[in-house]
Design an enzyme around this catalytic site. Structure first.
Site, short mmCIF file in Angstrom:
data_model
loop_
_atom_site.label_atom_id
_atom_site.label_comp_id
_atom_site.label_asym_id
_atom_site.label_seq_id
_atom_site.Cartn_x
_atom_site.Cartn_y
_atom_site.Cartn_z
N TYR A 13 42.96 38.88 32.21
CA TYR A 13 42.84 40.30 32.89
C TYR A 13 42.33 40.35 34.30
N SER A 36 44.34 30.42 26.28
CA SER A 36 43.60 30.64 25.39
C SER A 36 43.57 32.04 24.85
N LYS A 86 34.58 35.37 26.81
CA LYS A 86 33.66 36.54 27.17
C LYS A 86 33.42 37.64 26.19
N SER A 126 28.83 38.28 35.97
CA SER A 126 28.66 39.79 35.07
C SER A 126 27.27 40.49 35.15
N ALA A 127 27.45 41.60 35.26
CA ALA A 127 26.07 42.46 35.23
C ALA A 127 25.16 42.06 33.89
N TYR A 150 26.11 34.50 25.89
CA TYR A 150 27.55 34.64 27.02
C TYR A 150 26.70 34.86 28.12
N LYS A 154 26.42 32.52 31.87
CA LYS A 154 26.97 33.19 33.07
C LYS A 154 25.78 32.60 34.17
N TYR A 178 30.24 41.60 37.75
CA TYR A 178 31.08 42.99 37.78
C TYR A 178 30.30 43.75 36.55
N ARG A 232 27.58 53.37 31.22
CA ARG A 232 28.05 52.18 31.92
C ARG A 232 28.46 52.63 33.30
N ARG A 293 25.12 49.47 18.38
CA ARG A 293 25.70 48.09 18.25
C ARG A 293 24.28 47.31 18.75
N GLY A 295 21.90 44.73 20.38
CA GLY A 295 22.01 44.24 21.75
C GLY A 295 22.62 45.08 22.96
P1 NAD Z 1 40.25 36.76 30.01
O1 NAD Z 1 40.12 36.26 28.77
O2 NAD Z 1 41.28 37.95 30.12
O3 NAD Z 1 40.79 35.98 31.17
C1 NAD Z 1 40.22 34.46 31.03
C2 NAD Z 1 41.34 33.37 31.16
O4 NAD Z 1 40.48 32.16 31.11
C3 NAD Z 1 42.31 33.59 30.08
O5 NAD Z 1 43.47 33.65 30.68
C4 NAD Z 1 41.86 32.61 29.24
O6 NAD Z 1 43.31 31.87 28.74
C5 NAD Z 1 41.36 31.49 30.57
N1 NAD Z 1 40.56 30.34 30.01
C6 NAD Z 1 39.49 30.55 29.44
N2 NAD Z 1 38.96 29.04 28.94
C7 NAD Z 1 39.76 28.23 30.17
C8 NAD Z 1 39.20 26.99 30.47
N3 NAD Z 1 38.50 26.09 29.66
N4 NAD Z 1 40.35 26.45 30.93
C9 NAD Z 1 41.41 26.98 31.40
N5 NAD Z 1 41.52 28.35 31.13
C10 NAD Z 1 40.73 28.95 30.64
O7 NAD Z 1 38.89 37.56 30.59
P2 NAD Z 1 38.67 38.59 32.03
O8 NAD Z 1 38.43 39.89 31.57
O9 NAD Z 1 39.87 38.23 32.99
O10 NAD Z 1 37.63 37.87 32.49
C11 NAD Z 1 37.53 37.03 33.61
C12 NAD Z 1 36.36 36.17 34.06
O11 NAD Z 1 35.43 37.71 34.42
C13 NAD Z 1 35.50 35.81 32.92
O12 NAD Z 1 34.60 34.65 33.43
C14 NAD Z 1 34.57 36.93 32.28
O13 NAD Z 1 33.61 36.17 31.67
C15 NAD Z 1 34.34 37.41 33.71
N6 NAD Z 1 33.81 38.81 33.55
C16 NAD Z 1 34.65 39.73 32.86
C17 NAD Z 1 34.38 40.91 32.53
C18 NAD Z 1 35.12 42.12 32.01
O14 NAD Z 1 34.76 43.20 31.44
N7 NAD Z 1 36.48 41.91 31.78
C19 NAD Z 1 32.96 41.65 33.04
C20 NAD Z 1 32.22 40.54 33.76
C21 NAD Z 1 32.92 39.21 33.80
C1 WQD Z 2 30.72 50.15 26.65
C2 WQD Z 2 29.90 51.32 26.05
C3 WQD Z 2 29.07 50.81 23.67
C4 WQD Z 2 33.04 49.92 22.04
C5 WQD Z 2 30.52 44.32 27.88
C6 WQD Z 2 29.68 42.96 27.98
C7 WQD Z 2 29.56 42.90 29.88
C8 WQD Z 2 30.91 42.95 30.47
C9 WQD Z 2 31.76 44.09 29.89
C10 WQD Z 2 31.95 40.57 30.47
C11 WQD Z 2 28.63 50.89 25.28
C12 WQD Z 2 30.17 51.94 23.70
C13 WQD Z 2 32.17 50.44 22.93
C14 WQD Z 2 33.29 50.83 21.04
C15 WQD Z 2 31.38 52.47 21.75
N1 WQD Z 2 31.92 41.78 30.16
N2 WQD Z 2 31.40 51.66 22.93
N3 WQD Z 2 32.29 52.08 20.78
O1 WQD Z 2 28.73 46.38 26.30
O2 WQD Z 2 28.79 47.71 28.25
O3 WQD Z 2 29.71 45.39 28.40
O4 WQD Z 2 31.85 44.33 28.56
O5 WQD Z 2 30.93 40.10 31.10
O6 WQD Z 2 29.14 41.80 29.93
O7 WQD Z 2 28.45 43.13 27.53
O8 WQD Z 2 31.08 47.16 27.48
O9 WQD Z 2 32.95 48.51 26.65
O10 WQD Z 2 31.73 47.01 24.75
O11 WQD Z 2 30.89 49.18 25.74
O12 WQD Z 2 30.66 53.53 21.55
O13 WQD Z 2 34.23 50.78 20.04
O14 WQD Z 2 30.83 51.65 24.88
O15 WQD Z 2 28.10 51.04 22.94
O16 WQD Z 2 27.73 51.85 25.35
P1 WQD Z 2 29.42 46.42 27.53
P2 WQD Z 2 31.81 47.84 26.28
#
Ligand code: NAD
Ligand code: WQD
Length: 338
Positions: A13, A36, A86, A126-127, A150, A154, A178, A232, A293, A295
Protein backbone atom coordinates in the site's frame (compact mmCIF):
# COMPACT_ATOMS: atom_id res chain seq x y z
CA UNK A 1 21.45 9.31 -15.60
CA UNK A 2 18.56 8.92 -13.16
CA UNK A 3 19.28 7.88 -9.58
CA UNK A 4 18.06 4.38 -8.70
CA UNK A 5 16.11 3.83 -5.51
CA UNK A 6 15.40 0.45 -3.98
CA UNK A 7 11.86 0.27 -2.57
CA UNK A 8 11.35 -2.74 -0.31
CA UNK A 9 7.71 -3.77 -0.10
CA UNK A 10 7.09 -1.61 -3.17
CA UNK A 11 4.02 -3.58 -4.24
CA UNK A 12 2.30 -2.86 -0.91
CA UNK A 13 0.00 0.00 0.00
CA UNK A 14 2.51 2.66 1.06
CA UNK A 15 5.28 1.37 -1.21
CA UNK A 16 3.18 1.46 -4.41
CA UNK A 17 2.07 5.07 -3.89
CA UNK A 18 5.63 6.04 -3.03
CA UNK A 19 6.90 4.41 -6.24
CA UNK A 20 4.50 6.64 -8.22
CA UNK A 21 5.89 9.75 -6.52
CA UNK A 22 9.50 8.61 -7.02
CA UNK A 23 8.91 8.07 -10.73
CA UNK A 24 7.23 11.48 -10.96
CA UNK A 25 10.31 12.99 -9.30
CA UNK A 26 12.44 11.34 -12.02
CA UNK A 27 14.04 8.54 -10.03
CA UNK A 28 14.34 4.98 -11.32
CA UNK A 29 12.70 2.45 -9.04
CA UNK A 30 13.65 -1.13 -8.21
CA UNK A 31 11.27 -3.10 -5.99
CA UNK A 32 12.02 -6.13 -3.83
CA UNK A 33 8.87 -7.74 -2.47
CA UNK A 34 7.96 -11.27 -1.47
CA UNK A 35 4.28 -10.54 -2.31
CA UNK A 36 3.20 -12.01 1.03
CA UNK A 37 0.65 -9.19 1.32
CA UNK A 38 0.53 -7.81 -2.22
CA UNK A 39 0.38 -8.73 -5.89
CA UNK A 40 2.72 -8.01 -8.81
CA UNK A 41 -0.34 -6.47 -10.53
CA UNK A 42 0.24 -3.38 -8.36
CA UNK A 43 3.54 -2.84 -10.18
CA UNK A 44 1.79 -2.92 -13.57
CA UNK A 45 -0.64 -0.31 -12.31
CA UNK A 46 2.22 1.92 -11.18
CA UNK A 47 3.61 1.70 -14.71
CA UNK A 48 0.17 2.52 -16.11
CA UNK A 49 -0.06 5.67 -13.97
CA UNK A 50 3.54 6.75 -14.51
CA UNK A 51 4.17 5.76 -18.09
CA UNK A 52 7.41 4.21 -16.85
CA UNK A 53 8.12 0.74 -15.65
CA UNK A 54 9.36 -0.46 -12.31
CA UNK A 55 12.08 -3.10 -12.15
CA UNK A 56 11.31 -5.75 -9.60
CA UNK A 57 12.62 -8.86 -7.91
CA UNK A 58 10.45 -11.31 -6.05
CA UNK A 59 11.98 -12.45 -2.81
CA UNK A 60 12.32 -12.11 0.91
CA UNK A 61 14.52 -9.48 2.48
CA UNK A 62 15.98 -12.06 4.83
CA UNK A 63 17.48 -13.83 1.81
CA UNK A 64 21.09 -12.62 1.88
CA UNK A 65 21.94 -14.14 -1.49
CA UNK A 66 19.05 -12.30 -3.13
CA UNK A 67 20.13 -8.98 -1.62
CA UNK A 68 23.73 -9.63 -2.67
CA UNK A 69 22.53 -10.14 -6.27
CA UNK A 70 20.27 -7.09 -6.28
CA UNK A 71 22.84 -4.75 -4.72
CA UNK A 72 25.51 -6.01 -7.14
CA UNK A 73 23.23 -5.44 -10.12
CA UNK A 74 22.30 -1.79 -9.41
CA UNK A 75 24.16 1.18 -7.96
CA UNK A 76 21.48 2.44 -5.60
CA UNK A 77 21.42 6.04 -4.45
CA UNK A 78 19.17 5.08 -1.55
CA UNK A 79 16.63 2.70 -0.06
CA UNK A 80 13.03 3.23 1.01
CA UNK A 81 12.36 0.42 3.44
CA UNK A 82 8.59 -0.11 3.43
CA UNK A 83 8.51 -3.93 3.63
CA UNK A 84 7.14 -5.41 6.81
CA UNK A 85 4.18 -7.01 8.52
CA UNK A 86 1.65 -4.73 10.17
CA UNK A 87 -1.37 -6.53 11.61
CA UNK A 88 -1.46 -5.72 15.33
CA UNK A 89 -3.52 -8.72 16.51
CA UNK A 90 -1.63 -11.18 14.33
CA UNK A 91 1.66 -9.89 15.76
CA UNK A 92 0.49 -10.65 19.30
CA UNK A 93 -0.17 -14.26 18.23
CA UNK A 94 2.99 -14.68 16.15
CA UNK A 95 5.74 -12.53 17.69
CA UNK A 96 8.62 -14.51 16.21
CA UNK A 97 7.31 -14.12 12.67
CA UNK A 98 6.89 -10.38 13.23
CA UNK A 99 10.38 -9.94 14.66
CA UNK A 100 11.75 -11.96 11.74
CA UNK A 101 10.02 -9.92 9.03
CA UNK A 102 10.36 -6.55 10.69
CA UNK A 103 13.61 -6.72 12.67
CA UNK A 104 15.67 -9.53 11.10
CA UNK A 105 14.76 -8.40 7.57
CA UNK A 106 15.87 -4.85 8.42
CA UNK A 107 19.21 -6.09 9.81
CA UNK A 108 19.85 -8.16 6.70
CA UNK A 109 19.02 -5.20 4.50
CA UNK A 110 21.30 -2.85 6.47
CA UNK A 111 24.13 -5.38 6.19
CA UNK A 112 23.74 -5.49 2.41
CA UNK A 113 23.60 -1.70 2.26
CA UNK A 114 26.79 -1.37 4.31
CA UNK A 115 28.55 -3.99 2.19
CA UNK A 116 27.71 -2.04 -0.97
CA UNK A 117 28.30 1.40 0.51
CA UNK A 118 24.67 2.50 0.19
CA UNK A 119 24.08 4.61 3.30
CA UNK A 120 20.87 6.49 2.65
CA UNK A 121 17.66 4.94 3.96
CA UNK A 122 14.12 6.01 4.81
CA UNK A 123 12.40 3.64 7.22
CA UNK A 124 8.62 3.15 7.56
CA UNK A 125 7.93 3.49 11.25
CA UNK A 126 4.65 4.16 12.98
CA UNK A 127 3.00 6.45 15.51
CA UNK A 128 2.29 3.27 17.42
CA UNK A 129 5.85 3.48 18.87
CA UNK A 130 4.71 6.26 21.25
CA UNK A 131 2.33 4.14 23.30
CA UNK A 132 0.06 5.25 26.09
CA UNK A 133 2.29 7.48 28.17
CA UNK A 134 3.00 10.21 25.63
CA UNK A 135 1.22 13.56 25.74
CA UNK A 136 -1.03 14.43 22.76
CA UNK A 137 -0.15 15.81 20.27
CA UNK A 138 2.78 13.42 19.97
CA UNK A 139 6.13 15.09 19.44
CA UNK A 140 9.09 13.18 18.04
CA UNK A 141 11.11 13.49 21.25
CA UNK A 142 8.37 11.92 23.40
CA UNK A 143 9.49 8.72 25.14
CA UNK A 144 8.66 5.55 23.26
CA UNK A 145 6.60 2.88 25.00
CA UNK A 146 4.75 0.74 22.46
CA UNK A 147 2.23 -1.63 24.00
CA UNK A 148 2.21 -4.23 21.20
CA UNK A 149 4.61 -6.67 19.56
CA UNK A 150 4.18 -4.79 16.29
CA UNK A 151 5.03 -1.48 17.92
CA UNK A 152 8.05 -2.96 19.66
CA UNK A 153 9.31 -4.44 16.39
CA UNK A 154 9.24 -0.91 14.92
CA UNK A 155 10.92 0.60 17.97
CA UNK A 156 13.67 -2.03 17.84
CA UNK A 157 14.48 -1.11 14.25
CA UNK A 158 14.52 2.56 15.24
CA UNK A 159 16.99 1.69 18.04
CA UNK A 160 19.20 -0.18 15.57
CA UNK A 161 19.20 2.81 13.21
CA UNK A 162 20.03 5.14 16.07
CA UNK A 163 22.99 2.97 17.17
CA UNK A 164 24.18 2.66 13.58
CA UNK A 165 24.32 6.43 13.11
CA UNK A 166 26.05 6.81 16.49
CA UNK A 167 28.73 4.35 15.41
CA UNK A 168 29.15 5.80 11.93
CA UNK A 169 27.81 9.29 11.18
CA UNK A 170 28.23 8.79 7.45
CA UNK A 171 24.81 7.11 7.34
CA UNK A 172 21.87 9.24 6.15
CA UNK A 173 18.80 7.82 7.87
CA UNK A 174 15.21 9.03 7.93
CA UNK A 175 12.64 7.52 10.26
CA UNK A 176 9.07 8.38 9.28
CA UNK A 177 6.42 7.71 11.90
CA UNK A 178 3.16 7.61 10.01
CA UNK A 179 -0.09 8.19 11.83
CA UNK A 180 -3.12 6.71 9.98
CA UNK A 181 -2.54 6.63 6.20
CA UNK A 182 -5.77 6.22 4.21
CA UNK A 183 -7.05 7.00 0.71
CA UNK A 184 -5.60 6.04 -2.62
CA UNK A 185 -4.06 7.47 -5.78
CA UNK A 186 -6.69 9.69 -7.47
CA UNK A 187 -6.60 7.51 -10.61
CA UNK A 188 -8.30 4.70 -8.65
CA UNK A 189 -5.70 2.32 -10.11
CA UNK A 190 -3.77 1.63 -6.90
CA UNK A 191 -4.95 1.54 -3.31
CA UNK A 192 -5.07 -0.52 -0.15
CA UNK A 193 -5.74 -4.12 -1.13
CA UNK A 194 -6.76 -5.28 2.32
CA UNK A 195 -6.62 -9.07 2.46
CA UNK A 196 -7.53 -11.51 5.20
CA UNK A 197 -9.44 -10.17 8.15
CA UNK A 198 -9.71 -6.43 7.67
CA UNK A 199 -9.27 -4.57 10.92
CA UNK A 200 -8.57 -0.97 10.00
CA UNK A 201 -11.31 1.61 9.79
CA UNK A 202 -11.09 2.83 6.17
CA UNK A 203 -10.88 -0.59 4.46
CA UNK A 204 -13.70 -1.79 6.68
CA UNK A 205 -15.85 1.21 5.71
CA UNK A 206 -15.13 0.53 2.03
CA UNK A 207 -16.12 -3.11 2.40
CA UNK A 208 -19.43 -2.22 4.01
CA UNK A 209 -20.15 0.37 1.32
CA UNK A 210 -19.41 -2.12 -1.47
CA UNK A 211 -21.66 -4.73 0.15
CA UNK A 212 -19.02 -7.21 1.28
CA UNK A 213 -19.86 -6.67 4.93
CA UNK A 214 -23.17 -5.89 6.53
CA UNK A 215 -22.16 -3.18 8.98
CA UNK A 216 -19.29 -1.31 10.54
CA UNK A 217 -18.57 -2.15 14.16
CA UNK A 218 -17.66 1.03 16.04
CA UNK A 219 -15.25 0.02 18.77
CA UNK A 220 -16.35 1.97 21.83
CA UNK A 221 -18.46 5.10 22.22
CA UNK A 222 -17.60 5.94 25.80
CA UNK A 223 -14.11 7.36 25.25
CA UNK A 224 -13.31 10.79 26.71
CA UNK A 225 -13.61 12.38 23.25
CA UNK A 226 -16.21 14.88 21.97
CA UNK A 227 -18.56 12.20 20.60
CA UNK A 228 -17.25 9.23 22.61
CA UNK A 229 -15.58 7.44 19.64
CA UNK A 230 -11.83 7.09 19.08
CA UNK A 231 -9.90 9.97 17.53
CA UNK A 232 -6.99 9.50 15.10
CA UNK A 233 -4.84 11.54 12.75
CA UNK A 234 -5.82 10.24 9.29
CA UNK A 235 -3.65 11.41 6.41
CA UNK A 236 -3.78 10.82 2.68
CA UNK A 237 -1.41 8.15 1.37
CA UNK A 238 -0.27 10.51 -1.42
CA UNK A 239 0.86 12.96 1.26
CA UNK A 240 2.76 10.08 2.87
CA UNK A 241 4.34 9.28 -0.51
CA UNK A 242 5.39 12.90 -1.00
CA UNK A 243 6.89 12.89 2.50
CA UNK A 244 9.13 9.98 1.47
CA UNK A 245 10.44 11.74 -1.61
CA UNK A 246 11.13 14.94 0.34
CA UNK A 247 12.94 13.00 3.06
CA UNK A 248 15.02 11.14 0.50
CA UNK A 249 15.97 14.43 -1.15
CA UNK A 250 16.86 16.01 2.19
CA UNK A 251 19.08 13.02 3.04
CA UNK A 252 21.02 13.43 -0.21
CA UNK A 253 23.05 16.14 1.51
CA UNK A 254 22.27 15.76 5.23
CA UNK A 255 23.83 12.89 7.15
CA UNK A 256 22.86 11.50 10.55
CA UNK A 257 19.41 10.59 11.76
CA UNK A 258 16.19 12.48 11.07
CA UNK A 259 13.01 11.32 12.82
CA UNK A 260 9.71 12.81 11.68
CA UNK A 261 6.03 12.39 12.32
CA UNK A 262 3.89 12.24 9.20
CA UNK A 263 0.42 13.39 10.18
CA UNK A 264 -1.93 16.29 9.61
CA UNK A 265 -1.74 17.50 13.20
CA UNK A 266 -5.46 17.09 13.81
CA UNK A 267 -7.70 14.22 14.79
CA UNK A 268 -11.07 12.98 13.56
CA UNK A 269 -13.42 10.70 15.44
CA UNK A 270 -14.76 7.45 14.01
CA UNK A 271 -18.19 9.09 13.60
CA UNK A 272 -16.68 12.04 11.73
CA UNK A 273 -14.91 9.65 9.35
CA UNK A 274 -18.08 7.63 8.80
CA UNK A 275 -20.03 10.80 7.93
CA UNK A 276 -17.30 12.10 5.62
CA UNK A 277 -17.16 8.72 3.89
CA UNK A 278 -20.93 8.63 3.40
CA UNK A 279 -20.84 12.12 1.86
CA UNK A 280 -17.93 11.25 -0.44
CA UNK A 281 -19.31 7.91 -1.59
CA UNK A 282 -23.02 8.67 -1.62
CA UNK A 283 -23.48 5.34 0.23
CA UNK A 284 -25.05 4.83 3.59
CA UNK A 285 -22.85 2.82 5.94
CA UNK A 286 -24.81 0.92 8.59
CA UNK A 287 -22.88 0.81 11.86
CA UNK A 288 -23.28 -0.56 15.34
CA UNK A 289 -21.59 0.28 18.63
CA UNK A 290 -19.62 -2.63 20.05
CA UNK A 291 -17.27 -2.75 23.04
CA UNK A 292 -13.86 -1.07 22.86
CA UNK A 293 -11.17 -2.97 20.98
CA UNK A 294 -8.42 -4.17 23.30
CA UNK A 295 -5.32 -2.01 23.19
CA UNK A 296 -6.99 1.00 21.49
CA UNK A 297 -6.23 4.45 22.85
CA UNK A 298 -8.91 7.14 23.08
CA UNK A 299 -7.28 9.87 21.07
CA UNK A 300 -3.98 10.74 19.48
CA UNK A 301 -2.63 12.86 16.68
CA UNK A 302 0.67 14.26 15.52
CA UNK A 303 2.57 17.38 16.24
CA UNK A 304 3.53 17.75 12.58
CA UNK A 305 5.62 20.90 12.90
CA UNK A 306 9.05 19.27 12.55
CA UNK A 307 8.32 17.83 9.09
CA UNK A 308 7.12 21.26 8.06
CA UNK A 309 10.13 23.16 9.40
CA UNK A 310 12.77 20.65 8.25
CA UNK A 311 11.32 19.49 4.92
CA UNK A 312 8.66 22.04 4.09
CA UNK A 313 6.27 19.08 4.05
CA UNK A 314 2.71 19.27 5.23
CA UNK A 315 -0.33 17.13 4.51
CA UNK A 316 -2.30 18.89 1.76
CA UNK A 317 -5.30 16.63 1.26
CA UNK A 318 -8.36 16.77 3.52
CA UNK A 319 -10.63 14.09 4.90
CA UNK A 320 -13.19 14.34 2.09
CA UNK A 321 -10.42 13.75 -0.49
CA UNK A 322 -9.12 10.77 1.55
CA UNK A 323 -12.62 9.24 1.56
CA UNK A 324 -13.38 10.01 -2.10
CA UNK A 325 -10.09 8.45 -3.25
CA UNK A 326 -10.46 5.39 -1.01
CA UNK A 327 -13.95 4.86 -2.41
CA UNK A 328 -12.86 5.34 -6.04
CA UNK A 329 -10.22 2.64 -5.57
CA UNK A 330 -12.65 0.28 -3.83
CA UNK A 331 -15.52 0.75 -6.27
CA UNK A 332 -13.27 0.39 -9.33
CA UNK A 333 -11.57 -2.68 -7.83
CA UNK A 334 -14.14 -4.46 -5.66
CA UNK A 335 -11.89 -7.50 -5.32
CA UNK A 336 -8.61 -5.61 -5.12
CA UNK A 337 -5.83 -6.62 -7.50
CA UNK A 338 -6.87 -9.76 -9.34
P1 NAD B 1 1.61 -3.65 3.03
O1 NAD B 1 1.41 -4.96 3.68
O2 NAD B 1 0.60 -3.19 2.05
O3 NAD B 1 3.04 -3.59 2.32
C1 NAD B 1 4.16 -4.24 2.86
C2 NAD B 1 4.84 -4.99 1.72
O4 NAD B 1 6.00 -5.65 2.22
C3 NAD B 1 3.94 -6.04 1.09
O5 NAD B 1 3.95 -5.87 -0.33
C4 NAD B 1 4.58 -7.36 1.51
O6 NAD B 1 4.37 -8.36 0.54
C5 NAD B 1 6.04 -6.97 1.67
N1 NAD B 1 6.83 -7.76 2.62
C6 NAD B 1 6.51 -8.08 3.89
N2 NAD B 1 7.51 -8.78 4.46
C7 NAD B 1 8.49 -8.90 3.52
C8 NAD B 1 9.78 -9.50 3.50
N3 NAD B 1 10.26 -10.15 4.57
N4 NAD B 1 10.51 -9.44 2.37
C9 NAD B 1 10.02 -8.80 1.26
N5 NAD B 1 8.82 -8.21 1.23
C10 NAD B 1 8.06 -8.26 2.34
O7 NAD B 1 1.77 -2.57 4.21
P2 NAD B 1 1.80 -0.99 4.08
O8 NAD B 1 0.55 -0.46 4.67
O9 NAD B 1 2.23 -0.60 2.73
O10 NAD B 1 2.96 -0.66 5.12
C11 NAD B 1 4.28 -0.42 4.68
C12 NAD B 1 5.16 -0.16 5.88
O11 NAD B 1 4.65 0.96 6.60
C13 NAD B 1 5.17 -1.32 6.87
O12 NAD B 1 6.49 -1.43 7.38
C14 NAD B 1 4.21 -0.88 7.95
O13 NAD B 1 4.56 -1.45 9.18
C15 NAD B 1 4.43 0.63 7.95
N6 NAD B 1 3.28 1.40 8.43
C16 NAD B 1 2.06 1.25 7.82
C17 NAD B 1 0.98 1.97 8.28
C18 NAD B 1 -0.38 1.81 7.67
O14 NAD B 1 -1.38 2.19 8.32
N7 NAD B 1 -0.51 1.28 6.46
C19 NAD B 1 1.13 2.87 9.35
C20 NAD B 1 2.39 3.01 9.92
C21 NAD B 1 3.46 2.26 9.46
C1 WQD C 1 -8.88 3.73 13.80
C2 WQD C 1 -10.05 4.03 14.72
C3 WQD C 1 -10.67 2.16 16.08
C4 WQD C 1 -12.03 -0.38 12.74
C5 WQD C 1 -3.47 1.07 13.37
C6 WQD C 1 -2.15 0.70 13.96
C7 WQD C 1 -1.15 1.79 13.69
C8 WQD C 1 -1.06 2.09 12.20
C9 WQD C 1 -2.41 2.41 11.66
C10 WQD C 1 0.60 0.58 11.30
C11 WQD C 1 -9.87 3.46 16.12
C12 WQD C 1 -11.78 2.51 15.12
C13 WQD C 1 -11.54 0.66 13.52
C14 WQD C 1 -13.42 -0.71 12.86
C15 WQD C 1 -13.68 1.07 14.47
N1 WQD C 1 -0.58 0.98 11.45
N2 WQD C 1 -12.34 1.37 14.36
N3 WQD C 1 -14.17 0.04 13.72
O1 WQD C 1 -5.77 1.29 15.45
O2 WQD C 1 -5.54 3.78 15.03
O3 WQD C 1 -3.92 2.24 14.03
O4 WQD C 1 -3.32 1.34 11.98
O5 WQD C 1 1.59 0.99 11.80
O6 WQD C 1 0.07 1.34 14.16
O7 WQD C 1 -2.33 0.56 15.37
O8 WQD C 1 -6.19 2.26 13.14
O9 WQD C 1 -7.89 2.05 11.41
O10 WQD C 1 -7.61 0.17 13.08
O11 WQD C 1 -8.59 2.33 13.84
O12 WQD C 1 -14.42 1.69 15.24
O13 WQD C 1 -13.93 -1.64 12.23
O14 WQD C 1 -11.21 3.39 14.19
O15 WQD C 1 -11.18 1.77 17.34
O16 WQD C 1 -10.47 4.37 17.00
P1 WQD C 1 -5.40 2.37 14.55
P2 WQD C 1 -7.57 1.62 12.79
Amino acid sequence: MRQKILVTGGAGYIGSHTCVELLAADYDVVVVDNFSNSKPAALDRIAQISGRSVLWHEGDLRDRALLQRVFSQYAFAGVLHCAGLKAIAEAQREPLRYYQHNLEASLTLLDAMAAHDVRRMVFSSSATVYGEGARVPYREEAPLAPNTVYGRSKMMVEDVLHDLVQSDPSWHIGILRYFNPVGAHPSGLIGEDARGSVNNLMPHLCQVAIGKRAELPIFGHDYPTPDGTGVRDYLHVMDVAEGHVKTLQYLATESGLLTLNLGTGRGYSVLEVVRAFERASGKRVPSRYVPRRQGDLASYYADATRASSVLGWHAKRDLSEMCADAWRWQSNNPDGYI
